[in-house]
Design a protein around this motif. Structure first.
Motif, PDB file in Angstrom:
ATOM      1  N   LEU A 136     -70.593  63.926  17.055  1.00 10.74           N
ATOM      2  CA  LEU A 136     -70.408  62.550  17.519  1.00 10.74           C
ATOM      3  C   LEU A 136     -69.728  61.697  16.457  1.00 10.74           C
ATOM      4  CD1 LEU A 136     -71.244  60.914  20.079  1.00 10.74           C
ATOM      5  CD2 LEU A 136     -73.311  60.264  18.835  1.00 10.74           C
ATOM      6  N   ALA A 137     -68.578  61.113  16.804  1.00  8.97           N
ATOM      7  CA  ALA A 137     -67.877  60.212  15.880  1.00  8.97           C
ATOM      8  C   ALA A 137     -68.215  58.752  16.142  1.00  8.97           C
ATOM      9  CB  ALA A 137     -66.370  60.416  15.994  1.00  8.97           C
ATOM     10  N   GLY A 138     -68.632  58.441  17.375  1.00 11.32           N
ATOM     11  CA  GLY A 138     -68.961  57.055  17.720  1.00 11.32           C
ATOM     12  C   GLY A 138     -69.139  56.918  19.222  1.00 11.32           C
ATOM     13  N   ILE A 139     -69.341  55.690  19.656  1.00  7.88           N
ATOM     14  CA  ILE A 139     -69.419  55.363  21.083  1.00  7.88           C
ATOM     15  C   ILE A 139     -68.640  54.077  21.312  1.00  7.88           C
ATOM     16  CG2 ILE A 139     -70.940  54.491  22.906  1.00  7.88           C
ATOM     17  CD1 ILE A 139     -73.021  56.443  22.148  1.00  7.88           C
ATOM     18  N   VAL A 140     -67.845  54.038  22.377  1.00  5.73           N
ATOM     19  CA  VAL A 140     -67.128  52.820  22.743  1.00  5.73           C
ATOM     20  C   VAL A 140     -67.589  52.387  24.120  1.00  5.73           C
ATOM     21  CG1 VAL A 140     -65.128  54.020  23.754  1.00  5.73           C
ATOM     22  CG2 VAL A 140     -64.878  51.688  22.844  1.00  5.73           C
ATOM     23  N   THR A 141     -67.811  51.085  24.275  1.00  4.65           N
ATOM     24  CA  THR A 141     -68.359  50.546  25.517  1.00  4.65           C
ATOM     25  C   THR A 141     -67.537  49.356  26.003  1.00  4.65           C
ATOM     26  OG1 THR A 141     -69.791  48.933  24.408  1.00  4.65           O
ATOM     27  CG2 THR A 141     -70.674  51.166  24.699  1.00  4.65           C
ATOM     28  N   GLU A 142     -67.858  48.918  27.221  1.00  3.19           N
ATOM     29  CA  GLU A 142     -67.255  47.689  27.746  1.00  3.19           C
ATOM     30  C   GLU A 142     -67.477  46.528  26.788  1.00  3.19           C
ATOM     31  OE1 GLU A 142     -68.030  48.437  32.532  1.00  3.19           O
ATOM     32  OE2 GLU A 142     -69.288  47.083  31.400  1.00  3.19           O
ATOM     33  N   TYR A 143     -68.672  46.482  26.207  1.00  3.23           N
ATOM     34  CA  TYR A 143     -69.007  45.394  25.281  1.00  3.23           C
ATOM     35  C   TYR A 143     -68.048  45.383  24.085  1.00  3.23           C
ATOM     36  CZ  TYR A 143     -71.873  42.389  22.271  1.00  3.23           C
ATOM     37  OH  TYR A 143     -72.321  41.368  21.463  1.00  3.23           O
TER      38      TYR A 143
END
Length: 291
Positions: A136-143
């Motif tokens: 896992l490198a990260g998470i991207v969201t609508e926020y």
């Protein structure tokens, strides 16, 4: 596991530039209730599950998965069939029992514009960003996208982007009605209305918080899921200090207000009546055109 976005040769404007990088992940053996408690405590909508040794992504538990388990969909079988309606026993199962596995993710080379396009096209609230070895490198969201786009100039107002005449629920409806609607129709929140008056909002976060913050344990008498699912909406909904916006409010101002309050939607009022609802998704969709 493949990326939904094409591989880019440049890291310019990489999705990593706006993503959350210090992501908390948990092992597949964590109990469901422990995962829900962690999500409630940190206000997470998704919780990655990784292998303790390799750190590779195994799956993700989302807030929708939790609602699915609470009568909304197929995960309800864990409670209804395996545990014969015993909610407390089901909550002690491993988190992997309700997780979404074979998760699709972005690569670190995915551009912000590509990520925004895919988020909007799929309607998903977020995607993991995976290294070539599926760690896992990260998470991207609508926020994350809205935070980047909130300062962009736009002439649009709420009335032009909101969901008009949204589905709503009455305060006396049982919780089972809401969990089903959230899963079947893809809603994360529903206005609670009686005699045309907005009383509050019932959200997926409210339902998860009922479990994760411990109310369920102090209020349950039988330990069965039916007891929880028969609770009226008014017992769980958010009612105090509901922030609303008007139809003519500029969307830039709405985005900044949403970020400041850390919430995902506002009811829209027109002449004292509920006219619609404006969400993170609506704002990101509208503001993406300014990229």
């Amino acid at each position: 596991m493949t990326s939904p976005a094409k591989q880019s040769k440049t890291k310019k404007n990489s999705v990593l530039d706006i993503a959350s990088l210090n992501v908390i992940s948990v092992p597949p053996t964590m109990r469901i209730i422990e995962g829900i408690q962690m999500m409630s405590r940190h206000n997470f909508r998704r919780l990655p599950i990784t292998d303790p040794g390799t750190k590779k992504l195994i799956g993700i538990v989302t807030i929708t998965d939790v609602i699915d388990m609470m009568g909304g969909g197929s995960r309800y079988n864990l409670i209804a069939n395996k545990h014969k309606g015993n909610l407390l026993a089901a909550l002690n199962e491993s988190l992997r029992e309700i997780a979404t596995e074979s998760v699709t993710g972005f690569s670190p080379a995915t551009t912000i514009k590509e990520a925004a396009s895919i988020l909007l096209e799929t309607g998903h609230g977020g995607f993991p960003i995976l290294n070539p070895d599926t760690t896992l490198a990260g998470i991207v969201t609508e926020y994350d996208l809205m935070r980047m786009l909130a300062g962009k100039e736009s002439d649009l107002v709420v009335d032009e982007i909101m969901t008009a005449c949204p589905k709503k629920v009455a305060p006396d409806l049982p919780l089972s009605h809401v969990t089903k609607q959230i899963v079947d129709d893809g809603y994360r929140r529903l206005p609670v209305v009686k005699d045309g008056i907005l009383l509050g909002m019932i959200t997926a976060t409210d339902i998860m918080g009922y479990l994760g913050k411990g109310r369920v344990f102090s209020e349950m008498q039988t330990g069965t899921v039916d007891e929880v699912l028969s609770l009226p909406v008014r017992d769980i909904m958010t009612a105090a200090d509901i922030r609303t916006v008007s139809t003519d409010m500029p969307i830039n101002a709405v985005a900044k207000e949403m970020l400041n309050r850390g919430i995902g939607a506002f009811p829209v009022m027109d002449g004292g009546r509920l006219s619609g609802i404006v969400t993170e998704f609506d704002l990101v969709k509208a503001l993406t055109g300014t990229m």
